[in-house]
Design a protein around this motif. Structure first.
Motif, PDB file in Angstrom:
ATOM      1  N   GLY A 356       0.776  -1.227   0.000  1.00 15.53           N
ATOM      2  CA  GLY A 356       0.000   0.000   0.000  1.00 15.53           C
ATOM      3  C   GLY A 356       0.807   1.276   0.000  1.00 15.53           C
ATOM      4  O   GLY A 356       0.221   2.365   0.094  1.00 15.53           O
ATOM      5  N   PHE A 357       2.127   1.202  -0.099  1.00 14.39           N
ATOM      6  CA  PHE A 357       2.900   2.424  -0.297  1.00 14.39           C
ATOM      7  C   PHE A 357       2.484   3.040  -1.629  1.00 14.39           C
ATOM      8  O   PHE A 357       2.280   2.333  -2.619  1.00 14.39           O
ATOM      9  CB  PHE A 357       4.398   2.130  -0.323  1.00 14.39           C
ATOM     10  N   GLN A 358       2.393   4.368  -1.658  1.00 22.41           N
ATOM     11  CA  GLN A 358       1.893   5.028  -2.856  1.00 22.41           C
ATOM     12  C   GLN A 358       2.924   6.041  -3.346  1.00 22.41           C
ATOM     13  O   GLN A 358       3.398   6.878  -2.588  1.00 22.41           O
ATOM     14  CB  GLN A 358       0.554   5.718  -2.560  1.00 22.41           C
ATOM     15  N   SER A 359       3.261   5.943  -4.627  1.00 22.55           N
ATOM     16  CA  SER A 359       4.221   6.865  -5.217  1.00 22.55           C
ATOM     17  C   SER A 359       3.623   7.637  -6.380  1.00 22.55           C
ATOM     18  O   SER A 359       4.290   8.480  -6.973  1.00 22.55           O
ATOM     19  CB  SER A 359       5.454   6.091  -5.718  1.00 22.55           C
ATOM     20  N   SER A 360       2.380   7.329  -6.712  1.00 21.53           N
ATOM     21  CA  SER A 360       1.752   7.914  -7.893  1.00 21.53           C
ATOM     22  C   SER A 360       0.324   8.337  -7.565  1.00 21.53           C
ATOM     23  O   SER A 360      -0.336   7.699  -6.729  1.00 21.53           O
ATOM     24  CB  SER A 360       1.739   6.881  -9.032  1.00 21.53           C
ATOM     25  N   PRO A 361      -0.191   9.382  -8.198  1.00 22.90           N
ATOM     26  CA  PRO A 361      -1.588   9.806  -7.982  1.00 22.90           C
ATOM     27  C   PRO A 361      -2.555   8.851  -8.676  1.00 22.90           C
ATOM     28  O   PRO A 361      -3.004   9.107  -9.794  1.00 22.90           O
ATOM     29  CB  PRO A 361      -1.632  11.215  -8.571  1.00 22.90           C
ATOM     30  N   ILE A 362      -2.874   7.754  -8.023  1.00 18.98           N
ATOM     31  CA  ILE A 362      -3.694   6.715  -8.655  1.00 18.98           C
ATOM     32  C   ILE A 362      -5.064   7.244  -9.049  1.00 18.98           C
ATOM     33  O   ILE A 362      -5.671   6.770 -10.015  1.00 18.98           O
ATOM     34  CB  ILE A 362      -3.812   5.503  -7.710  1.00 18.98           C
ATOM     35  N   GLY A 363      -5.565   8.229  -8.327  1.00 19.09           N
ATOM     36  CA  GLY A 363      -6.853   8.813  -8.671  1.00 19.09           C
ATOM     37  C   GLY A 363      -6.881   9.377 -10.082  1.00 19.09           C
ATOM     38  O   GLY A 363      -7.948   9.513 -10.682  1.00 19.09           O
ATOM     39  N   GLN A 364      -5.708   9.722 -10.632  1.00 18.38           N
ATOM     40  CA  GLN A 364      -5.634  10.286 -11.977  1.00 18.38           C
ATOM     41  C   GLN A 364      -5.424   9.211 -13.044  1.00 18.38           C
ATOM     42  O   GLN A 364      -5.382   9.520 -14.230  1.00 18.38           O
ATOM     43  CB  GLN A 364      -4.485  11.300 -12.041  1.00 18.38           C
ATOM     44  N   TRP A 365      -5.276   7.960 -12.617  1.00 14.78           N
ATOM     45  CA  TRP A 365      -5.079   6.872 -13.587  1.00 14.78           C
ATOM     46  C   TRP A 365      -6.374   6.595 -14.345  1.00 14.78           C
ATOM     47  O   TRP A 365      -7.475   6.934 -13.902  1.00 14.78           O
ATOM     48  CB  TRP A 365      -4.651   5.603 -12.866  1.00 14.78           C
ATOM     49  N   SER A 366      -6.235   5.924 -15.462  1.00 18.53           N
ATOM     50  CA  SER A 366      -7.410   5.485 -16.215  1.00 18.53           C
ATOM     51  C   SER A 366      -8.121   4.362 -15.469  1.00 18.53           C
ATOM     52  O   SER A 366      -7.550   3.733 -14.565  1.00 18.53           O
ATOM     53  CB  SER A 366      -6.987   4.976 -17.597  1.00 18.53           C
ATOM     54  N   ALA A 367      -9.370   4.109 -15.833  1.00 21.78           N
ATOM     55  CA  ALA A 367     -10.129   3.029 -15.191  1.00 21.78           C
ATOM     56  C   ALA A 367      -9.429   1.686 -15.407  1.00 21.78           C
ATOM     57  O   ALA A 367      -9.425   0.827 -14.512  1.00 21.78           O
ATOM     58  CB  ALA A 367     -11.549   2.985 -15.762  1.00 21.78           C
ATOM     59  N   GLY A 368      -8.794   1.501 -16.576  1.00 20.16           N
ATOM     60  CA  GLY A 368      -8.087   0.254 -16.846  1.00 20.16           C
ATOM     61  C   GLY A 368      -6.933   0.037 -15.885  1.00 20.16           C
ATOM     62  O   GLY A 368      -6.731  -1.070 -15.368  1.00 20.16           O
ATOM     63  N   GLY A 369      -6.168   1.086 -15.619  1.00 19.66           N
ATOM     64  CA  GLY A 369      -5.059   0.988 -14.683  1.00 19.66           C
ATOM     65  C   GLY A 369      -5.534   0.664 -13.275  1.00 19.66           C
ATOM     66  O   GLY A 369      -4.915  -0.142 -12.563  1.00 19.66           O
ATOM     67  N   LYS A 370      -6.648   1.276 -12.880  1.00 16.66           N
ATOM     68  CA  LYS A 370      -7.197   1.011 -11.543  1.00 16.66           C
ATOM     69  C   LYS A 370      -7.681  -0.437 -11.429  1.00 16.66           C
ATOM     70  O   LYS A 370      -7.488  -1.083 -10.387  1.00 16.66           O
ATOM     71  CB  LYS A 370      -8.354   1.966 -11.257  1.00 16.66           C
ATOM     72  N   LEU A 371      -8.304  -0.952 -12.495  1.00 12.84           N
ATOM     73  CA  LEU A 371      -8.817  -2.321 -12.446  1.00 12.84           C
ATOM     74  C   LEU A 371      -7.682  -3.347 -12.423  1.00 12.84           C
ATOM     75  O   LEU A 371      -7.770  -4.362 -11.722  1.00 12.84           O
ATOM     76  CB  LEU A 371      -9.735  -2.572 -13.650  1.00 12.84           C
ATOM     77  N   ILE A 372      -6.602  -3.092 -13.173  1.00 18.87           N
ATOM     78  CA  ILE A 372      -5.447  -3.996 -13.134  1.00 18.87           C
ATOM     79  C   ILE A 372      -4.858  -4.036 -11.733  1.00 18.87           C
ATOM     80  O   ILE A 372      -4.550  -5.105 -11.189  1.00 18.87           O
ATOM     81  CB  ILE A 372      -4.381  -3.546 -14.157  1.00 18.87           C
ATOM     82  N   THR A 373      -4.713  -2.874 -11.125  1.00 21.87           N
ATOM     83  CA  THR A 373      -4.172  -2.800  -9.766  1.00 21.87           C
ATOM     84  C   THR A 373      -5.133  -3.431  -8.767  1.00 21.87           C
ATOM     85  O   THR A 373      -4.699  -4.088  -7.812  1.00 21.87           O
ATOM     86  CB  THR A 373      -3.880  -1.338  -9.384  1.00 21.87           C
ATOM     87  N   SER A 374      -6.435  -3.249  -8.987  1.00 22.08           N
ATOM     88  CA  SER A 374      -7.427  -3.876  -8.108  1.00 22.08           C
ATOM     89  C   SER A 374      -7.305  -5.394  -8.149  1.00 22.08           C
ATOM     90  O   SER A 374      -7.400  -6.065  -7.120  1.00 22.08           O
ATOM     91  CB  SER A 374      -8.850  -3.465  -8.529  1.00 22.08           C
ATOM     92  N   GLY A 375      -7.091  -5.943  -9.357  1.00 25.68           N
ATOM     93  CA  GLY A 375      -6.916  -7.383  -9.482  1.00 25.68           C
ATOM     94  C   GLY A 375      -5.727  -7.891  -8.686  1.00 25.68           C
ATOM     95  O   GLY A 375      -5.794  -8.949  -8.047  1.00 25.68           O
ATOM     96  N   ALA A 376      -4.631  -7.131  -8.706  1.00 22.06           N
ATOM     97  CA  ALA A 376      -3.452  -7.508  -7.924  1.00 22.06           C
ATOM     98  C   ALA A 376      -3.757  -7.488  -6.435  1.00 22.06           C
ATOM     99  O   ALA A 376      -3.323  -8.366  -5.686  1.00 22.06           O
ATOM    100  CB  ALA A 376      -2.294  -6.566  -8.247  1.00 22.06           C
ATOM    101  N   MET A 377      -4.512  -6.494  -5.979  1.00 23.46           N
ATOM    102  CA  MET A 377      -4.857  -6.392  -4.553  1.00 23.46           C
ATOM    103  C   MET A 377      -5.782  -7.527  -4.127  1.00 23.46           C
ATOM    104  O   MET A 377      -5.699  -8.014  -2.998  1.00 23.46           O
ATOM    105  CB  MET A 377      -5.498  -5.030  -4.261  1.00 23.46           C
ATOM    106  N   VAL A 378      -6.665  -7.930  -5.009  1.00 17.10           N
ATOM    107  CA  VAL A 378      -7.575  -9.034  -4.696  1.00 17.10           C
ATOM    108  C   VAL A 378      -6.801 -10.345  -4.553  1.00 17.10           C
ATOM    109  O   VAL A 378      -7.036 -11.120  -3.623  1.00 17.10           O
ATOM    110  CB  VAL A 378      -8.661  -9.171  -5.785  1.00 17.10           C
ATOM    111  N   LEU A 379      -5.860 -10.592  -5.440  1.00 17.73           N
ATOM    112  CA  LEU A 379      -5.107 -11.850  -5.398  1.00 17.73           C
ATOM    113  C   LEU A 379      -4.117 -11.871  -4.235  1.00 17.73           C
ATOM    114  O   LEU A 379      -4.108 -12.797  -3.420  1.00 17.73           O
ATOM    115  CB  LEU A 379      -4.363 -12.073  -6.712  1.00 17.73           C
ATOM    116  N   GLY A 380      -3.260 -10.858  -4.133  1.00 19.59           N
ATOM    117  CA  GLY A 380      -2.255 -10.824  -3.069  1.00 19.59           C
ATOM    118  C   GLY A 380      -1.085 -11.759  -3.347  1.00 19.59           C
ATOM    119  O   GLY A 380      -0.971 -12.348  -4.422  1.00 19.59           O
ATOM    120  N   GLY A 381      -0.195 -11.897  -2.351  1.00 19.39           N
ATOM    121  CA  GLY A 381       1.013 -12.700  -2.501  1.00 19.39           C
ATOM    122  C   GLY A 381       0.842 -14.114  -1.995  1.00 19.39           C
ATOM    123  O   GLY A 381      -0.230 -14.723  -2.117  1.00 19.39           O
TER     124      GLY A 381
END
Length: 526
Positions: A356-381
């Motif tokens: 959850g460290f943040q280096s980028s303004p994710i709010g300004q990303w496209s919906a596609g970028g947010k959904l790809i990142t959401s998928g990573a958060m759902v899966l986890g390590g």
């Protein structure tokens, strides 16, 4: 256990639960007492008093439960799940006391004294914790390693509270119950029952107590190395005094390795805008996403091939490489190539490792970028690490299970079929059991995610899309902490309370929470 058997006039089932939850609270009170000393060391006497009062209240209640019900039987599986769910909930509630009491004990003028000189704001974020819901949100986010925060400006908080936020994530990353088991050293099946209740099954040694102590030794050793690496990176890249660089390195090493994500700076890692700091944090976050038994095998055998021999670790690296590539291509629509690669690499590692460290303004990303990142958060390590999410092994098991089910269609009913999950060979019954367990937990996880995102999308302002709401719930339930800007003191109380529940559910992987809820309605026994 005999029906009607009581301890101090309380049914034995409840006595067992109360005793072990009491042990968790006693452990928490000790951590609060240590944090009070941090407040004294920094001259924050009002905050130190808040920690002292919180420690006394927590110790009184937890100690009484532990002492009164000391003769209660060892926990069974049903008790373990209830203890895990109720214990984590109460740990978060009592962990909110230092925030809440500090906000009420310090006057607005005293709180404003913590605002850094030259800051663009004049009020301390401490004032938000006068609201008990905000305090509980911060505590739950800390203990579950989520990283979402109500502290709009972290540097305006007293150092003792910043330390408490980092300590909660550092301990919570491995597990409150794991810490308690390692210190109580209870022999027999009771320790293993509690260990498994915290969504852990892996063993390093035959003894659970030896296992958890080895886990903590590895974790402590990695933390020291992470502090040294970050300290060097900050001295090179930032104009910070050595003492301040050491402070920031300590806190970010603790929350980075624990994949928690709390920061002591205003805009998380974006504050530094430093490729060097981000590069140093990448392996720290990745280490937190690898199962502890694999760390032990690598350290014991001094052979890095152990990493690639492990199914989950191998797929972790594959997913990191593929995810960074896809996210970079997606973000090329919005950012320059160099910045797209840099931000995509850091944010995807942060998301998949559930840091959850943040280096980028994710709010300004496209919906596609947010959904790809959401998928990573759902899966986890990897399961057995400090991460949240569904876990790689469950995702892999579901994919293999689906392929296995299709392959059976073309075989005669009398055929003997088996498959491999990692180094385990499973027969038909074993594969059905593994597939069913992974599918049920994952389905429940996704249903809660979808339900929460629909609720949140109706409670946020018009400036946020459904992709934003889905991202925020995925971040909370995956115990990640990345945000599109929805989370904050001004959010709707229902939305805030729901995210508290999402974080709680995500940390315990749903089943213990369902068992706990059922026990509240129908009692412990069938």
């Amino acid at each position: 256990m005999r029906q009607g058997h009581t301890i101090a006039g309380v049914p034995a089932d409840l006595a067992t639960i109360a005793r072990d939850i009491g042990s968790l609270l006693v452990m928490e009170s000790a951590l609060m007492g240590g944090s009070a000393l941090i407040g004294i060391a920094f001259g924050e006497y009002g905050v130190a008093l808040a920690f002292f009062l919180a420690a006394v209240a927590t110790l009184t209640i937890g100690g009484a439960a532990r002492r009164i019900f000391t003769a209660a039987p060892a926990p069974q599986t049903k008790h373990g799940m209830i203890i895990a769910a109720a214990g984590w909930l109460l740990t978060a509630v009592f962990g909110a006391l230092p925030f809440f009491l500090s906000a009420h004990l310090l006057s607005p003028a005293a709180a404003a004294a913590y605002v850094p000189e030259g800051a663009s704001y004049t009020a301390s974020s401490l004032r938000y914790f006068a609201n008990p819901l905000h305090a509980i949100f911060e505590s739950m986010s800390g203990w579950t390693g989520s990283g979402l925060t109500m502290a709009v400006h972290e540097p305006s908080l007293p150092r003792a509270l910043l330390w408490w936020r980092s300590l909660m994530q550092w301990v919570g990353g491995v597990g409150v119950i794991v810490l308690t088991v390692s210190i109580l050293s209870r022999p027999g099946s009771g320790s293993y029952t509690l260990y498994r209740s915290e969504a852990r099954k892996e063993r390093i040694h035959p003894s659970i107590v030896s296992t958890v102590r080895t886990v903590w030794k590895i974790f402590l050793g990695y933390t020291v190395l992470a502090v040294v690496a970050l300290f060097g990176a900050l001295l090179v890249s930032e104009p910070l005094p050595p003492a301040e660089a050491a402070w920031q390195a300590l806190n970010h090493a603790m929350t980075g390795l624990a994949t928690g994500g709390f920061s002591v700076t205003d805009n998380s890692i974006a504050t530094y805008d430093s490729p060097l700091v981000e590069t140093v944090l990448l392996p720290i976050m990745t280490l937190g996403a690898i199962a502890f038994p694999i760390h032990y095998a690598v350290l014991k055998n001094r052979d890095l091939r152990e990493l690639f021999d492990d199914l989950q670790t191998r797929w972790l690296f594959i997913l990191l490489g593929a995810g960074i590539a896809v996210l970079t291509l997606q973000n090329l629509q919005t950012f320059a190539p160099a910045l797209s690669l840099r931000d995509s690499a850091f944010q995807f590692v942060s998301a998949l490792s559930c840091t959850g460290f943040q280096s980028s303004p994710i709010g300004q990303w496209s919906a596609g970028g947010k959904l790809i990142t959401s998928g990573a958060m759902v899966l986890g390590g990897a399961a057995g690490s400090t991460v949240g999410g569904i876990k790689i092994i469950r995702g892999y098991t579901i994919v293999r299970g689906i392929r296995w089910q299709f392959s059976r269609v073309f075989l005669p009913g009398s055929a003997v079929v088996s498959t491999h999950i990692g180094d385990r060979q499973l027969d038909r019954e074993g594969m059905e059991r593994e597939f069913s367990e992974a599918a049920i937990v994952s389905l429940l996880w996704v249903l809660v995610l979808i339900g929460g995102s629909v609720i949140l999308s109706n409670l946020v302002g018009p400036g946020f899309s459904y992709a934003d709401a889905l991202f925020e719930v995925a971040s909370a339930q995956g115990n990640v902490g990345l945000s599109t800007g929805i989370t904050g003191p001004s959010m709707h109380p229902i939305a805030e309370g729901m995210l508290v529940i999402n974080m709680w559910i995500g940390r315990l992987e749903i089943i213990p929470v369902l068992v706990f809820t059922r026990s509240l309605i129908y009692g412990v026994n069938p």
